[in-house]
Motif scaffolding. Structure first.
Motif, PDB file in Angstrom:
ATOM      1  N   ALA A  68       0.863  -1.189   0.000  1.00 46.37           N
ATOM      2  CA  ALA A  68       0.000   0.000   0.000  1.00 46.37           C
ATOM      3  C   ALA A  68       0.895   1.233   0.000  1.00 46.37           C
ATOM      4  N   PRO A  69       0.421   2.328  -0.599  1.00 45.42           N
ATOM      5  CA  PRO A  69       1.260   3.523  -0.683  1.00 45.42           C
ATOM      6  C   PRO A  69       1.278   4.327   0.614  1.00 45.42           C
ATOM      7  N   ALA A  70       1.850   3.753   1.645  1.00 49.87           N
ATOM      8  CA  ALA A  70       2.005   4.444   2.940  1.00 49.87           C
ATOM      9  C   ALA A  70       3.323   3.955   3.536  1.00 49.87           C
ATOM     10  N   LEU A  71       4.063   4.875   4.127  1.00 44.72           N
ATOM     11  CA  LEU A  71       5.409   4.529   4.601  1.00 44.72           C
ATOM     12  C   LEU A  71       5.403   3.385   5.626  1.00 44.72           C
ATOM     13  N   GLY A  72       4.420   3.406   6.527  1.00 43.37           N
ATOM     14  CA  GLY A  72       4.335   2.379   7.560  1.00 43.37           C
ATOM     15  C   GLY A  72       4.088   0.982   6.983  1.00 43.37           C
ATOM     16  N   HIS A  73       3.654   0.914   5.724  1.00 43.68           N
ATOM     17  CA  HIS A  73       3.450  -0.373   5.057  1.00 43.68           C
ATOM     18  C   HIS A  73       4.651  -0.682   4.158  1.00 43.68           C
ATOM     19  N   LEU A  74       5.129   0.354   3.473  1.00 45.48           N
ATOM     20  CA  LEU A  74       6.218   0.139   2.510  1.00 45.48           C
ATOM     21  C   LEU A  74       7.530  -0.248   3.202  1.00 45.48           C
ATOM     22  N   VAL A  75       7.851   0.420   4.312  1.00 48.52           N
ATOM     23  CA  VAL A  75       9.146   0.174   4.962  1.00 48.52           C
ATOM     24  C   VAL A  75       9.282  -1.287   5.420  1.00 48.52           C
ATOM     25  N   PRO A  76       8.310  -1.849   6.183  1.00 53.58           N
ATOM     26  CA  PRO A  76       8.465  -3.268   6.551  1.00 53.58           C
ATOM     27  C   PRO A  76       8.399  -4.214   5.354  1.00 53.58           C
ATOM     28  N   THR A  77       7.659  -3.817   4.303  1.00 50.62           N
ATOM     29  CA  THR A  77       7.601  -4.661   3.100  1.00 50.62           C
ATOM     30  C   THR A  77       8.989  -4.762   2.468  1.00 50.62           C
ATOM     31  N   VAL A  78       9.654  -3.617   2.355  1.00 54.34           N
ATOM     32  CA  VAL A  78      11.005  -3.616   1.778  1.00 54.34           C
ATOM     33  C   VAL A  78      11.949  -4.427   2.667  1.00 54.34           C
ATOM     34  N   GLU A  79      11.770  -4.299   3.969  1.00 54.65           N
ATOM     35  CA  GLU A  79      12.620  -5.052   4.895  1.00 54.65           C
ATOM     36  C   GLU A  79      12.414  -6.556   4.706  1.00 54.65           C
ATOM     37  N   PHE A  80      11.176  -6.944   4.537  1.00 56.90           N
ATOM     38  CA  PHE A  80      10.868  -8.362   4.292  1.00 56.90           C
ATOM     39  C   PHE A  80      11.535  -8.816   2.989  1.00 56.90           C
ATOM     40  N   ALA A  81      11.406  -7.995   1.948  1.00 60.84           N
ATOM     41  CA  ALA A  81      12.008  -8.347   0.652  1.00 60.84           C
ATOM     42  C   ALA A  81      13.528  -8.479   0.793  1.00 60.84           C
ATOM     43  N   LYS A  82      14.130  -7.540   1.543  1.00 57.52           N
ATOM     44  CA  LYS A  82      15.597  -7.594   1.741  1.00 57.52           C
ATOM     45  C   LYS A  82      15.980  -8.899   2.440  1.00 57.52           C
ATOM     46  N   CYS A  83      15.246  -9.237   3.485  1.00 54.91           N
ATOM     47  CA  CYS A  83      15.559 -10.475   4.228  1.00 54.91           C
ATOM     48  C   CYS A  83      15.426 -11.687   3.330  1.00 54.91           C
ATOM     49  N   LEU A  84      14.411 -11.680   2.483  1.00 47.33           N
ATOM     50  CA  LEU A  84      14.171 -12.844   1.619  1.00 47.33           C
ATOM     51  C   LEU A  84      15.345 -13.059   0.662  1.00 47.33           C
ATOM     52  N   ILE A  85      15.786 -11.983   0.007  1.00 46.10           N
ATOM     53  CA  ILE A  85      16.861 -12.202  -0.980  1.00 46.10           C
ATOM     54  C   ILE A  85      18.220 -12.410  -0.307  1.00 46.10           C
ATOM     55  N   GLN A  86      18.356 -11.879   0.911  1.00 42.00           N
ATOM     56  CA  GLN A  86      19.607 -12.165   1.650  1.00 42.00           C
ATOM     57  C   GLN A  86      19.633 -13.622   2.099  1.00 42.00           C
ATOM     58  N   ARG A  87      18.489 -14.105   2.466  1.00 37.23           N
ATOM     59  CA  ARG A  87      18.386 -15.450   3.025  1.00 37.23           C
ATOM     60  C   ARG A  87      18.525 -16.520   1.941  1.00 37.23           C
ATOM     61  N   ASP A  88      17.987 -16.235   0.737  1.00 37.73           N
ATOM     62  CA  ASP A  88      17.948 -17.275  -0.283  1.00 37.73           C
ATOM     63  C   ASP A  88      18.149 -16.652  -1.665  1.00 37.73           C
ATOM     64  N   ASP A  89      19.280 -16.944  -2.285  1.00 39.93           N
ATOM     65  CA  ASP A  89      19.574 -16.277  -3.560  1.00 39.93           C
ATOM     66  C   ASP A  89      18.826 -16.901  -4.745  1.00 39.93           C
ATOM     67  N   ARG A  90      17.896 -17.798  -4.474  1.00 38.56           N
ATOM     68  CA  ARG A  90      17.056 -18.288  -5.577  1.00 38.56           C
ATOM     69  C   ARG A  90      15.917 -17.315  -5.886  1.00 38.56           C
ATOM     70  N   PHE A  91      15.801 -16.253  -5.044  1.00 36.11           N
ATOM     71  CA  PHE A  91      14.694 -15.302  -5.244  1.00 36.11           C
ATOM     72  C   PHE A  91      15.173 -13.977  -5.828  1.00 36.11           C
TER      73      PHE A  91
END
Ligand code: UDP
Length: 476
Positions: free
Chosen positions: A11-34
């Motif tokens: 959703a276009p709100a900082l309180g939603h975007l910031v944790p979403t980006v953090e989740f995405a960062k964790c995912l690609i750090q954790r598993d390079d198949r993504f």
């Protein structure tokens, strides 16, 4: 081999975007198949915070692709004031065609992109499940609030089928799954009492969450054990739940802040002696309330750092602005002079840096979910002062269900016109700063648990692993 590409639709709100980006960062750090693409919508409410944030992430060389979608000119069924949640839901809905087009063009028809494994959608973007279905890929919900509030949203369609109507302010005490204690209907968030589409848009989202393949929640099992158990056992046909938090953007801070003066000021204060007041991206107060807070602070005699921002004009729903005169225009005469030894008033604050500082011992907060997770992470107990969105329930849960916060109010609404008085404010601040207060010990315990949860062997780390397996298994 091509990577499994996930397209995130926050959703276009900082309180939603910031944790979403953090989740995405964790995912690609954790598993390079993504690999990850994030589709960024413009907020229909305006504001510059989102572009500034995505720019700072892009410049940090994080391997996440951002695609900025054009603002879709939509015709809202009613004015934003009637229900901001409905307005945002309609605005997001109107992006369905352009979301599909962006995915077809940038992912499905692109030779450099990974192969589409699914969509990760925000709570306000539940209609994007249709886009996933049209493209033949699964959707996963990334939920930026608590497991308990997710439970409430999933409960709405069940309750609605039973009683055939929304909530009334005078319904009395309500037993709601995922919350330990009954909740007084008068303390429900405004959105659930709203008859102009607030309630019905949440009812709609709650229905559609069940169509996803997984509910990913930014929380940790130890914190919300009751709610997590209830989500897993007490609902029929609910997708698997993955508690992967707390996901906190510990490195990044927004561009717009100048934190040096604040950090320097904190540096020479005794340990745990400062109370920090901060009310989220949309929190601000009218002049009368500002004066009560100022008097409450003076009365408490406790050192303070106060993030004070100017409300938008009355007829506008928008982020607060900064005071150009250091807020002198709204503060009581002589306040800044009288308190210059013990207090600092600032605008937007580097909240995580402040909470991490050893001098900070308490946090008067609007109880946005990110702020709650941050306060627990850094072990700083909260005084609850909810204002908008689902914050009244977050405050209720923290005070009543979890015993992790002190209440100044748990049912305050920024639209109610009520004023919290100086005595109540001083009392709550003194209570949270009292070294003997049991809440302080419990919060320290949760702080340790929150850090353990996301490290190898922890509950969130394990849930993250299960989620990865499931996404790869479901990949078309
Ligand atoms: N925040 C900040 N400085 C401020 C106000 C907010 O850094 O002066 C950050 C805060 O650390 C948190 C986010 O903005 O990460 C607010 O999210 P939350 O879910 O707590 O509330 P919302 O703004 O979405 O209501």
């Amino acid at each position: 081999m091509k990577k499994a590409e996930l397209v995130f639709i926050p959703a276009p709100a900082l309180g939603h975007l910031v944790p979403t980006v953090e989740f995405a960062k964790c995912l690609i750090q954790r598993d390079d198949r993504f690999s990850v693409t994030i589709l960024v919508m413009e907020s229909p409410l305006g504001g510059s915070a989102i572009p500034a944030f995505t720019k700072s992430i892009a410049e940090s060389n994080t391997p996440i692709r951002f695609i900025h979608l054009p603002l879709v000119d939509f015709s809202p069924s009613q004015e934003v004031h009637k229900s901001v949640e409905k307005f945002i839901t309609e605005s997001i809905d109107s992006h369905k065609a352009c979301v599909k087009e962006a995915i077809v063009k940038n992912v499905l028809s692109s030779s450099v992109s990974g192969s589409l494994a699914g969509l990760v959608i925000d709570m306000f973007c539940s209609s994007m499940v249709d886009v996933g279905n049209e493209l033949g890929v699964p959707s996963y919900l990334f939920y930026t609030s608590s497991a308990a509030f997710l439970g409430l949203m999933l409960y709405l369609p069940i309750r609605h089928a039973q009683v055939g109507r929304g909530f009334e302010e005078f319904d009395g005490d309500l037993v709601i799954p995922c919350y330990v204690n009954p909740i007084s209907s008068s303390g429900l968030p405004t959105v659930l009492l709203n008859k102009y589409g607030g309630y019905s848009s949440f009812l709609y989202h709650g229905r559609r969450f069940k169509e996803t393949k997984g509910l990913i929640v930014n929380t940790f099992e130890e914190l919300e054990s009751h709610a997590v158990k209830c989500l897993k056992n007490d609902f029929d046909n609910v997708p698997p739940v993955y508690t992967v938090g707390p996901l906190i953007d510990l490195e990044g801070e927004s561009d717009k802040l100048d934190s040096d003066e604040i950090m320097k000021w904190l540096d020479n204060k005794p340990d745990s002696s400062v109370v920090f007041l901060c009310f989220g991206s949309m929190g601000s107060f009218g002049e009368e309330q500002v004066k009560e807070i100022a008097s409450g602070l003076e009365q408490s005699g406790i050192r303070f750092l106060w993030s004070l921002r100017k409300p938008p004009p009355k007829d506008k729903i928008a982020e607060p602005n900064e005071y150009t005169s250091g807020a002198q225009e709204v503060l009581p005469k002589g306040f800044l002079e009288n308190t210059k030894e013990i207090g600092l008033v600032c605008g937007w604050a580097p909240q995580k840096q402040v909470l991490a500082h050893k001098s900070v011992g308490g946090f008067v907060s609007h109880c946005g979910w990110n702020s709650i997770l941050e306060s627990l992470w850094f072990g700083v107990p909260i005084v609850t002062w909810p204002m908008y969105a689902e914050q009244q329930l977050n405050a209720f849960q923290m005070v009543k269900d979890l015993g992790l916060a002190v209440e100044v109010r748990s049912d305050f609404r920024n639209t109610s016109g009520e004023v919290v008085l100086r005595d109540e404010i001083a009392r709550a601040i003194k209570s949270v700063m009292d070294g003997e207060n049991e809440v302080r010990r419990r919060v320290k315990e949760r702080s340790e648990q929150s850090r353990l949860a996301v490290t190898e062997g922890g509950s969130s780390f394990a849930a993250f692993g299960r989620l990865i397996d499931e996404i790869l298994r479901n990949k078309p």
